[in-house]
Motif scaffolding. Structure first.
Motif, PDB file in Angstrom:
ATOM      1  N   UNK A 224      53.445 -27.257-109.595  1.00  0.00           N
ATOM      2  CA  UNK A 224      53.537 -26.593-108.194  1.00  0.00           C
ATOM      3  C   UNK A 224      52.115 -27.053-107.589  1.00  0.00           C
ATOM      4  N   UNK A 225      52.112 -27.785-106.615  1.00  0.00           N
ATOM      5  CA  UNK A 225      50.867 -28.335-105.948  1.00  0.00           C
ATOM      6  C   UNK A 225      50.894 -28.205-104.517  1.00  0.00           C
ATOM      7  N   UNK A 226      49.611 -27.990-103.828  1.00  0.00           N
ATOM      8  CA  UNK A 226      49.469 -28.160-102.439  1.00  0.00           C
ATOM      9  C   UNK A 226      49.114 -29.662-102.207  1.00  0.00           C
ATOM     10  N   UNK A 227      49.285 -30.328-101.093  1.00  0.00           N
ATOM     11  CA  UNK A 227      49.043 -31.489-100.747  1.00  0.00           C
ATOM     12  C   UNK A 227      48.823 -31.859 -99.398  1.00  0.00           C
ATOM     13  N   UNK A 228      47.767 -32.869 -98.964  1.00  0.00           N
ATOM     14  CA  UNK A 228      47.939 -33.302 -97.818  1.00  0.00           C
ATOM     15  C   UNK A 228      47.868 -34.912 -97.932  1.00  0.00           C
ATOM     16  N   UNK A 229      48.831 -35.536 -97.169  1.00  0.00           N
ATOM     17  CA  UNK A 229      48.926 -36.891 -97.451  1.00  0.00           C
ATOM     18  C   UNK A 229      48.549 -37.683 -96.079  1.00  0.00           C
TER      19      UNK A 229
END
Length: 143
Positions: free
Chosen positions: A10-15
């Motif tokens: 499980x990851x949090x991300x910003x693209x």
């Protein structure tokens, strides 16, 4: 413990795009969960999380070929306007779902309209673009 192929993580991300424009983020949502190496996410994202440890934040630069691929002229079609029916009203930039012969539907974007034709682009909106993700590993759930 670090991420390896087969882990459910499980990851949090910003693209973002290379010009800094943000196109997606998990902020305010649950973390993204996927099985590493299963093809659930784009290849560059899959490969970029290998070796991460819980709590680590990493910036992953993904060239277009490892993201959504290069834009393909074969994915652009020009259709006679009459195929859309008499009351057709649409605008450039509008998205439609087109049904294929096998019953599947694909999203297309109208890129040009004139009196006789409508040009549709079935390329992914991020095709041909290099992407940058800032990723924080929240959890390694299982193998």
């Amino acid at each position: 413990m670090s991420v390896t192929n087969g882990n459910t993580i499980r990851v949090h991300y910003t693209g973002t795009l290379t010009d800094g424009t943000q196109f997606d983020s998990s902020e305010g949502r649950d973390p993204l969960e996927f099985v590493v190496g299963s093809g659930m996410v784009i290849p560059g994202f899959d490969n970029g999380v290998i070796g991460m440890e819980i709590g680590e934040t990493r910036t992953i630069e993904i060239p277009a070929k490892d993201a959504y691929g290069e834009k393909s002229d074969e994915m652009i079609v020009v259709i006679p306007r009459g195929e859309f029916g008499e009351g057709f009203t649409a605008e450039i930039g509008e998205q439609l779902l087109i049904q294929l012969g096998d019953g599947n539907q694909i999203p297309v974007t109208i890129t040009q309209i004139d009196e006789e034709t409508v040009t549709l682009d079935a390329n992914h909106k991020l095709a041909g673009k290099d992407l940058i993700f800032t990723v924080t590993l929240v959890e390694i759930a299982a193998e």
